[in-house]
Design a protein around this motif. Sequence first.
Motif, PDB file in Angstrom:
ATOM      1  N   HIS A   1      45.013 -44.709  56.382  1.00  0.00           N
ATOM      2  CA  HIS A   1      45.318 -46.069  55.927  1.00  0.00           C
ATOM      3  C   HIS A   1      44.624 -47.087  56.834  1.00  0.00           C
ATOM      4  N   GLN A   2      44.245 -48.201  56.229  1.00  0.00           N
ATOM      5  CA  GLN A   2      43.623 -49.242  57.029  1.00  0.00           C
ATOM      6  C   GLN A   2      44.697 -49.964  57.838  1.00  0.00           C
ATOM      7  N   PRO A   3      44.317 -50.552  58.963  1.00  0.00           N
ATOM      8  CA  PRO A   3      45.300 -51.295  59.760  1.00  0.00           C
ATOM      9  C   PRO A   3      45.882 -52.469  58.971  1.00  0.00           C
ATOM     10  N   LYS A   4      47.114 -52.793  59.236  1.00  0.00           N
ATOM     11  CA  LYS A   4      47.760 -53.923  58.562  1.00  0.00           C
ATOM     12  C   LYS A   4      47.020 -55.205  58.900  1.00  0.00           C
ATOM     13  N   GLY A   5      46.748 -55.995  57.852  1.00  0.00           N
ATOM     14  CA  GLY A   5      46.079 -57.275  58.052  1.00  0.00           C
ATOM     15  C   GLY A   5      44.570 -57.201  58.079  1.00  0.00           C
ATOM     16  N   TYR A   6      44.007 -56.019  57.898  1.00  0.00           N
ATOM     17  CA  TYR A   6      42.558 -55.860  57.881  1.00  0.00           C
ATOM     18  C   TYR A   6      42.018 -56.072  56.469  1.00  0.00           C
ATOM     19  N   SER A   7      40.871 -56.734  56.353  1.00  0.00           N
ATOM     20  CA  SER A   7      40.171 -56.838  55.079  1.00  0.00           C
ATOM     21  C   SER A   7      39.440 -55.529  54.805  1.00  0.00           C
ATOM     22  N   HIS A   8      38.939 -55.380  53.578  1.00  0.00           N
ATOM     23  CA  HIS A   8      38.166 -54.177  53.258  1.00  0.00           C
ATOM     24  C   HIS A   8      36.904 -54.100  54.115  1.00  0.00           C
ATOM     25  N   ALA A   9      36.256 -55.229  54.333  1.00  0.00           N
ATOM     26  CA  ALA A   9      35.030 -55.236  55.147  1.00  0.00           C
ATOM     27  C   ALA A   9      35.343 -54.838  56.584  1.00  0.00           C
ATOM     28  N   GLU A  10      36.419 -55.390  57.143  1.00  0.00           N
ATOM     29  CA  GLU A  10      36.800 -55.026  58.510  1.00  0.00           C
ATOM     30  C   GLU A  10      37.136 -53.539  58.606  1.00  0.00           C
ATOM     31  N   GLY A 185      26.051 -59.837  49.814  1.00  0.00           N
ATOM     32  CA  GLY A 185      26.465 -59.313  48.524  1.00  0.00           C
ATOM     33  C   GLY A 185      25.664 -58.070  48.182  1.00  0.00           C
ATOM     34  N   LEU A 186      26.178 -57.269  47.252  1.00  0.00           N
ATOM     35  CA  LEU A 186      25.496 -56.023  46.907  1.00  0.00           C
ATOM     36  C   LEU A 186      24.077 -56.280  46.403  1.00  0.00           C
ATOM     37  N   CYS A 206      27.977 -56.217  56.997  1.00  0.00           N
ATOM     38  CA  CYS A 206      28.815 -55.709  55.910  1.00  0.00           C
ATOM     39  C   CYS A 206      28.286 -56.123  54.545  1.00  0.00           C
ATOM     40  N   LEU A 207      28.677 -55.358  53.537  1.00  0.00           N
ATOM     41  CA  LEU A 207      28.414 -55.677  52.137  1.00  0.00           C
ATOM     42  C   LEU A 207      29.742 -55.996  51.465  1.00  0.00           C
ATOM     43  N   ALA A 208      29.752 -56.977  50.607  1.00  0.00           N
ATOM     44  CA  ALA A 208      30.952 -57.341  49.844  1.00  0.00           C
ATOM     45  C   ALA A 208      30.595 -57.411  48.372  1.00  0.00           C
ATOM     46  N   PHE A 209      31.363 -56.724  47.546  1.00  0.00           N
ATOM     47  CA  PHE A 209      31.083 -56.760  46.106  1.00  0.00           C
ATOM     48  C   PHE A 209      32.364 -56.481  45.344  1.00  0.00           C
TER      49      PHE A 209
END
Length: 209
Positions: A1-10, A185-186, A206-209
């Motif tokens: 699981h990702q850390p609480k409060g982290y965005s997908h990019a982070e 962006g992608l 990072c990439l965001a899409f």
Amino acid sequence: HQPKGYSHAESATLTTAGLTAWRALVVDGGIKPGNSVLVLGSGGVSVFACQLAKSLGATVFATSSSNDKLEKYKALGADHLINYKEDPEWGKTVRKLTDGRGVDHVIEVGGPGTLPQSINAVAIAGHIALIGVLTGSAGEVPTAKLMAKQARLQGLIVGSCSDQRDFVRALEANGVKPVIDKTFGLEELADAFRYEESGKHFGKICLAF
């Protein structure tokens, strides 16, 4: 699981750069408060290692060819800053700054071109985590000096699932967030690779899409 409060990019920075830094310092290195850590360059692993080392009570030495990037390291809490272009004998400088002792841990991302200086910089019985080969995949190693230092040179690639779970728990406890230099962006994927190739980034791309 990702850390609480982290965005997908982070969160995307954790499975490679973050986990590699965690394994180098904590799992393999057994870092302790009061230790000293040398990080080379300003890529994702090295920047994350600086953040983790400071959160664990270590003194950090950072190298870069850019004074602007060294200022960014200073903002992250790095204690000693060295421009390796201005100071090609930076291993000797690290020893001077530690009163001849050397550092306990080296985050070695350069490979054969930087390893001799890293061996100069490491303390007796210290630990060098060989993570990258930016200066080539093969080369000479000053084995006599490594032996005299009785240092441990260990190669590593990322880490295990259990390492990552421990890492995530640590991030939730210490509040460390990754440094993201720039997000594309992608449709800008080619630009992202060109930006990485330029070496201008500090931390992750990072990439965001």
